[in-house]
Design a protein around this motif. Structure first.
Motif, mmCIF file in Angstrom:
data_model
loop_
_atom_site.group_PDB
_atom_site.id
_atom_site.type_symbol
_atom_site.label_atom_id
_atom_site.label_comp_id
_atom_site.label_asym_id
_atom_site.label_seq_id
_atom_site.Cartn_x
_atom_site.Cartn_y
_atom_site.Cartn_z
ATOM 1 N N GLN A 1 0.836 -1.260 0.011
ATOM 2 C CA GLN A 1 0.176 0.028 -0.269
ATOM 3 C C GLN A 1 0.821 1.229 0.012
ATOM 4 O O GLN A 1 0.567 1.993 -0.483
ATOM 5 N N ARG A 2 1.989 1.078 0.491
ATOM 6 C CA ARG A 2 2.809 2.477 0.704
ATOM 7 C C ARG A 2 3.558 2.583 -0.614
ATOM 8 O O ARG A 2 3.508 3.759 -1.096
ATOM 9 N N LEU A 3 3.932 1.890 -1.331
ATOM 10 C CA LEU A 3 4.469 1.840 -2.644
ATOM 11 C C LEU A 3 3.559 1.928 -3.837
ATOM 12 O O LEU A 3 3.879 2.269 -4.870
ATOM 13 N N LEU A 4 2.368 1.534 -3.560
ATOM 14 C CA LEU A 4 1.259 1.233 -4.438
ATOM 15 C C LEU A 4 1.762 0.408 -5.811
ATOM 16 O O LEU A 4 1.436 0.751 -6.972
ATOM 17 N N GLN A 5 2.325 -0.782 -5.387
ATOM 18 C CA GLN A 5 2.776 -1.546 -6.286
ATOM 19 C C GLN A 5 2.824 -3.004 -5.805
ATOM 20 O O GLN A 5 2.472 -3.226 -4.471
ATOM 21 N N PHE A 6 2.792 -3.922 -6.572
ATOM 22 C CA PHE A 6 2.758 -5.352 -6.361
ATOM 23 C C PHE A 6 4.371 -5.911 -6.175
ATOM 24 O O PHE A 6 4.925 -5.603 -7.158
ATOM 25 N N ASN A 7 4.676 -6.570 -5.308
ATOM 26 C CA ASN A 7 6.052 -7.159 -5.168
ATOM 27 C C ASN A 7 5.794 -8.612 -5.114
ATOM 28 O O ASN A 7 4.995 -9.249 -4.637
ATOM 29 N N PHE A 8 6.697 -9.236 -5.991
ATOM 30 C CA PHE A 8 6.916 -10.477 -6.186
ATOM 31 C C PHE A 8 7.599 -11.204 -4.979
ATOM 32 O O PHE A 8 8.495 -10.944 -4.286
ATOM 33 N N LEU A 9 6.770 -12.625 -4.722
ATOM 34 C CA LEU A 9 7.186 -13.230 -3.619
ATOM 35 C C LEU A 9 7.705 -14.541 -4.019
ATOM 36 O O LEU A 9 8.960 -14.902 -3.530
ATOM 37 N N ASN A 10 7.057 -15.271 -4.677
ATOM 38 C CA ASN A 10 7.690 -16.755 -5.345
ATOM 39 C C ASN A 10 6.761 -17.078 -6.412
ATOM 40 O O ASN A 10 5.889 -16.336 -6.899
ATOM 41 N N GLY A 11 7.578 -17.922 -7.088
ATOM 42 C CA GLY A 11 6.742 -18.668 -8.537
ATOM 43 C C GLY A 11 7.492 -19.868 -8.864
ATOM 44 O O GLY A 11 8.366 -20.242 -8.192
ATOM 45 N N LYS A 12 6.993 -20.458 -9.950
ATOM 46 C CA LYS A 12 7.333 -21.438 -10.638
ATOM 47 C C LYS A 12 7.274 -21.489 -11.995
ATOM 48 O O LYS A 12 6.204 -21.049 -12.677
ATOM 49 N N ASP A 13 8.315 -21.763 -12.769
ATOM 50 C CA ASP A 13 8.222 -21.721 -14.349
ATOM 51 C C ASP A 13 7.715 -20.457 -14.925
ATOM 52 O O ASP A 13 6.938 -20.314 -15.909
ATOM 53 N N LEU A 14 8.329 -19.448 -14.466
ATOM 54 C CA LEU A 14 7.888 -18.045 -14.793
ATOM 55 C C LEU A 14 8.079 -17.667 -16.630
ATOM 56 O O LEU A 14 7.373 -17.062 -17.052
ATOM 57 N N LEU A 15 9.203 -18.693 -17.090
ATOM 58 C CA LEU A 15 9.464 -18.348 -18.390
ATOM 59 C C LEU A 15 8.038 -18.814 -19.218
ATOM 60 O O LEU A 15 8.126 -18.506 -20.539
ATOM 61 N N GLU A 16 7.250 -19.823 -18.660
ATOM 62 C CA GLU A 16 6.228 -20.082 -19.497
ATOM 63 C C GLU A 16 5.019 -19.219 -19.793
ATOM 64 O O GLU A 16 4.171 -19.184 -20.617
#
Length: 478
Positions: free
Chosen positions: A211-226
């Motif tokens: 809320q402070r930066l008004l943006q989404f921050n990445f936490l984790n993921g899988k196979d992002l190249l897809e």
């Protein structure tokens, strides 16, 4: 968790909770408590020395010595802070003796209120059982000192003391129980974050909204190249924020969709790519989001309207014939095997319709028992295809039994079989007929093309020899 003592049954979990509470809250409060105690007691001794009032100083000396010992113990063995804090708080009740008889009543009341506020702080950072011991000791010591110094028992004072002790114990119980539940929820969230890549088989990423930066921050993921338009030269966080801006849902950016706390399956069209995403909100405040690339939906069979219409007419014209009906169901299964439409449906009604159809066109009389009100929100067409395969395997088994019986009997035999549907925990269970040979059924079941495609989407667990089908009552991530 024990409902009376509020201790976790798992000793490792209890130790983890104690360490977390010591580092976050109990340790700072203890050292502030002891520092203030030393300052106040030393200053009281110096003031009394200046006024030559030495009659009450022994209490201050005792408390100063006790504070030094407790601080040394806490520094050497931090885990014992819960006990040193309890001893320090109980010993503070001796300060009631630290006032001469000529102390004005308002000053006495003011000092007493201040002491009680310090003691209350110690109550709320201690464990529930430790707090109960402190409250009981304070109440008893206070009443004994009051009765001893006044040589009088005031029933109203005694009742007020006991009533206040009971009330504060109840409040402490509620607060400590909530604190432990919050600790458990954090543990569960951490475990979920670590295991997401194992639970979700498709490419995904998890983000949280700042809320402070008004943006989404990445936490984790899988196979992002897809994910379409993923740029390998950028970091994961920059990539995810770019994708949230580039992906559009009916002219609306995906990040706007997420900010509005909307969820579900959405269709994305970008450049030459057309695909589906599944959005899931986590937690009560919906700050964390999971975006799943639903590759199954992006590969759906798409038929031209000129092909769909003749097939539909053909099926309607031929559905009255026995063998043709099952053939038509096979065509429908092929057309809808990748149809992931989500709908709420009554399993009892669907099973009843299949019972009527299969009973009409075979020598098997199907009977269904169970709760007629059970409903499920799932992939409606996939469940229908799955049940068609189940009924056909059952029919195949009893038809083979009929062939064997006809060799030895002149009169055809009608099979009466019963299925039971009921709910257990998070699953709706369909118990198949127990007269079926489990080895025969599982052999046909495991080799069925449609079942292999559908099973993991609609069931909680694979079928076993008890022939119980566990339908998932909530949509899986997979």
């Amino acid at each position: 968790m024990n409902k009376l003592t509020l201790k976790f049954f798992n000793s490792q979990l209890e130790l983890q909770y104690q360490n977390e509470k010591i580092g976050r809250l109990r340790k700072p409060v203890f050292y502030v408590f002891m520092t203030l105690g030393l300052i106040l007691n030393v200053s009281k001794v110096l003031i009394d020395l200046g006024k030559l009032q030495l009659s009450y100083q022994y209490i201050n000396y005792i408390l100063i010595a006790l504070a030094v010992v407790l601080i040394l113990i806490s520094v050497k063995w931090p885990l014992y802070i819960r006990y040193t804090l309890m001893i320090a708080n109980i010993s503070s009740s001796l300060l009631q003796l630290n006032f001469p008889e000529n102390t004005k009543s308002q000053m006495y009341y003011s000092y007493g209120s201040n002491f009680m506020e310090f003691q209350a702080c110690a109550y709320f950072v201690s464990d529930f059982l430790d707090s109960v011991v402190q409250v009981i000791c304070h109440t008893i010591i206070k009443l004994i000192i009051t009765i001893q110094t006044t040589q009088h028992v005031d029933p109203q004072d005694v009742l007020m003391g006991i009533g206040a002790a009971v009330m504060i114990v109840i409040v402490i119980y509620i607060c400590d129980a909530n604190a432990r539940k919050e600790f458990l929820s954090k543990i569960c969230e951490n475990v979920l974050d670590r295991q997401l890549s194992e639970l979700i088989k498709l490419p995904f990423f998890q983000v949280t909204y700042c809320q402070r930066l008004l943006q989404f921050n990445f936490l984790n993921g899988k196979d992002l190249l897809e994910f379409p338009n993923y740029d390998e030269e950028l970091c994961d966080g920059c990539n995810v924020r770019n994708l949230l801006r580039q992906y559009k849902i009916e002219g609306q950016e995906l990040q706007e969709f997420l900010i509005k706390n909307q969820e579900g399956s959405v269709k994305i069209a970008i450049s030459k790519h057309k695909f589906n995403l599944r959005v899931v909100n986590l937690g009560i405040d919906h700050i964390n989001k999971i975006v799943i690339l639903d590759s199954q939906q992006s590969k759906n069979i798409s038929l031209n309207q000129s092909i769909k219409k003749p097939i539909k007419i053909y099926i309607q014209q031929t559905s009255q014939k026995n063998n043709q009906l099952f053939f038509n169901w096979g065509i429908i299964s092929l057309l809808l095997v990748n149809d992931n439409k989500i709908q709420e449906l009554s399993l009892f009604k669907i099973l009843s319709r299949f019972n009527n159809k299969f009973s009409k066109y075979s020598k098997i009389k199907f009977h269904l028992k169970g709760d007629e009100t059970l409903s499920i929100s799932s992939y409606s067409n996939l469940i229908r295809i799955y049940l068609i395969q189940i009924y056909q395997i059952i029919t195949h088994f009893y038809e083979s039994q009929e062939i064997k019986n006809n060799k030895s009997q002149t009169k055809p035999k009608t099979f009466l079989i019963t299925m039971i549907i009921y709910k257990e925990c998070d699953s709706i269970i369909l118990q198949l007929p127990l007269t079926i040979n489990p080895m025969f059924f599982i052999s046909k079941y495991s080799n069925n093309f449609f079942i292999r495609q559908i099973e993991q989407k609609i069931l909680n667990s694979p079928l076993t020899s008890d022939l119980k089908i566990y339908f998932n009552t909530s949509l899986p991530f997979k």
